[in-house]
Design a protein around this motif. Structure first.
Motif, short mmCIF file in Angstrom:
data_model
loop_
_atom_site.label_atom_id
_atom_site.label_comp_id
_atom_site.label_asym_id
_atom_site.label_seq_id
_atom_site.Cartn_x
_atom_site.Cartn_y
_atom_site.Cartn_z
N ASP A 148 5.29 12.55 -58.87
CA ASP A 148 6.79 12.60 -60.12
C ASP A 148 6.68 11.72 -61.17
O ASP A 148 7.35 10.77 -61.48
CB ASP A 148 7.88 12.62 -59.51
CG ASP A 148 7.99 11.45 -58.41
OD1 ASP A 148 6.97 10.89 -57.98
OD2 ASP A 148 8.96 12.00 -58.18
N VAL A 149 5.32 10.72 -61.31
CA VAL A 149 5.00 9.11 -61.94
C VAL A 149 4.17 9.83 -62.69
O VAL A 149 3.13 10.20 -62.94
CB VAL A 149 4.03 8.56 -60.77
CG1 VAL A 149 4.11 6.95 -61.30
CG2 VAL A 149 5.56 8.12 -59.53
N THR A 150 4.24 8.86 -63.94
CA THR A 150 3.66 9.43 -65.22
C THR A 150 2.81 8.54 -65.33
O THR A 150 3.36 6.95 -65.02
CB THR A 150 4.71 9.36 -65.92
OG1 THR A 150 5.35 8.33 -66.93
CG2 THR A 150 5.68 10.81 -66.34
N SER A 151 1.96 8.20 -66.39
CA SER A 151 0.98 7.53 -66.57
C SER A 151 1.72 6.23 -66.93
O SER A 151 1.61 4.79 -66.61
CB SER A 151 -0.05 8.13 -67.47
OG SER A 151 -1.38 8.81 -67.14
N ASP A 152 2.52 6.76 -68.38
CA ASP A 152 3.37 5.21 -68.46
C ASP A 152 3.94 5.00 -67.76
O ASP A 152 4.53 3.87 -67.63
CB ASP A 152 4.73 5.91 -69.49
CG ASP A 152 3.55 6.71 -70.93
OD1 ASP A 152 2.65 6.30 -71.19
OD2 ASP A 152 4.00 7.26 -71.54
N ASP A 153 4.60 5.31 -66.41
CA ASP A 153 5.31 4.65 -64.95
C ASP A 153 4.47 3.83 -65.01
O ASP A 153 4.86 2.21 -64.87
CB ASP A 153 5.87 5.87 -64.25
CG ASP A 153 7.08 6.38 -64.78
OD1 ASP A 153 7.70 6.37 -66.29
OD2 ASP A 153 7.15 7.33 -64.48
N VAL A 154 3.10 4.19 -64.68
CA VAL A 154 1.76 3.07 -63.77
C VAL A 154 1.79 2.02 -64.89
O VAL A 154 1.60 0.46 -64.27
CB VAL A 154 0.06 4.37 -63.74
CG1 VAL A 154 0.58 2.83 -62.75
CG2 VAL A 154 1.20 5.11 -62.31
N LEU A 155 1.55 2.50 -66.26
CA LEU A 155 1.68 1.28 -67.02
C LEU A 155 2.53 0.61 -67.26
O LEU A 155 2.33 -1.51 -66.99
CB LEU A 155 0.92 2.09 -68.21
CG LEU A 155 -0.49 2.48 -68.91
CD1 LEU A 155 -0.88 2.85 -69.65
CD2 LEU A 155 -1.58 1.50 -68.57
N LEU A 156 3.52 1.08 -67.14
CA LEU A 156 4.99 -0.57 -67.04
C LEU A 156 4.78 -1.35 -66.18
O LEU A 156 4.71 -2.72 -66.00
CB LEU A 156 5.82 0.06 -67.75
CG LEU A 156 6.91 0.90 -68.61
CD1 LEU A 156 7.23 1.54 -69.25
CD2 LEU A 156 6.54 -0.51 -70.16
N LEU A 157 4.89 -0.63 -65.10
CA LEU A 157 4.39 -1.31 -63.46
C LEU A 157 3.13 -1.74 -63.52
O LEU A 157 3.55 -3.53 -63.62
CB LEU A 157 4.68 -0.47 -62.46
CG LEU A 157 6.06 0.39 -62.57
CD1 LEU A 157 5.60 1.07 -61.52
CD2 LEU A 157 6.64 -1.03 -61.92
N LEU A 158 2.60 -1.87 -64.35
CA LEU A 158 0.64 -3.05 -63.80
C LEU A 158 1.57 -3.63 -64.96
O LEU A 158 0.85 -4.90 -64.95
CB LEU A 158 -0.38 -1.74 -64.31
CG LEU A 158 -1.54 -2.99 -63.69
CD1 LEU A 158 -0.89 -3.20 -62.11
CD2 LEU A 158 -2.54 -1.31 -64.26
#
Length: 191
Positions: A148-158
């Motif tokens: 349920d996690v998107t690439s955009d979510d991960v990139l923002l967090l990273l």
């Protein structure tokens, strides 16, 4: 009879790659004021070779930035061949963090590129999104990462981790990546 395109000689390809590696390192460590001749010398080529590949300082900075980003993003599929998806994702994030902290040293050089009318970030988002999507899909397939996690979510967090890493220790940045990985890891209902 149409002319066949000339193939680039292997030594020219190697010279270009060496110039990009050295330039990225030098711009990150010393800024934009480094003389092109010094970059060429450190790369083991003549200044004419540097200018043949990169006629201006801005084209060199742009190419060095894009080269480094392509290398980082290209690690994702390779890491998946050597590690389970969750582990490959964490290792990739650490590579990205190294890249991002190095890139921060290039900020003045990249600003000069932008001022010249070139957008060094034009392809960045797509490259990063594809790399993270590759990792997330592998994690979804093997059940190690949340679906349920998107690439955009991960990139923002990273991106947040990378930004804070400029003002913290390397160890603290690694702990932040570990926390991010804990959030991305698929947990069984009993957890």
């Amino acid at each position: 009879m149409p002319a066949t395109p000339r193939r680039t000689r292997s030594d020219a390809v190697q010279n270009r790659a060496r110039l990009l590696e050295v330039a990225a390192q030098v711009f990150a460590e010393q800024g934009l004021d480094t003389a092109p001749a010094a970059i060429a010398k450190q790369a083991g080529v003549g200044v004419g070779t540097l200018y043949r590949h990169f006629p201006t300082r801005e084209t060199l900075v742009d190419a060095a930035y894009r080269h480094q980003l392509t290398l980082v993003c290209g690690k994702a599929p390779d890491l998946l061949t050597r590690h389970p998806a969750a582990e490959a994702t964490q290792v990739w994030m650490e590579h990205f963090l190294d890249y991002a902290t190095t890139k921060s040293g290039m900020s003045a050089a990249l600003n000069a590129v932008i001022a010249s009318g070139v957008d060094p970030y034009a392809d960045s988002r797509a490259l990063l999104t594809d790399a993270v999507a590759t990792l997330l899909k592998a994690g979804a397939r093997d059940g190690s990462l949340r679906t349920d996690v998107t690439s955009d979510d991960v990139l923002l967090l990273l991106g947040g981790v990378a930004c804070s890493a400029q003002h913290s220790t390397r160890e603290q940045a690694r702990r932040l990546i570990a926390l991010l990985m804990d959030a991305l890891t698929a947990h069984s209902p009993a957890d």
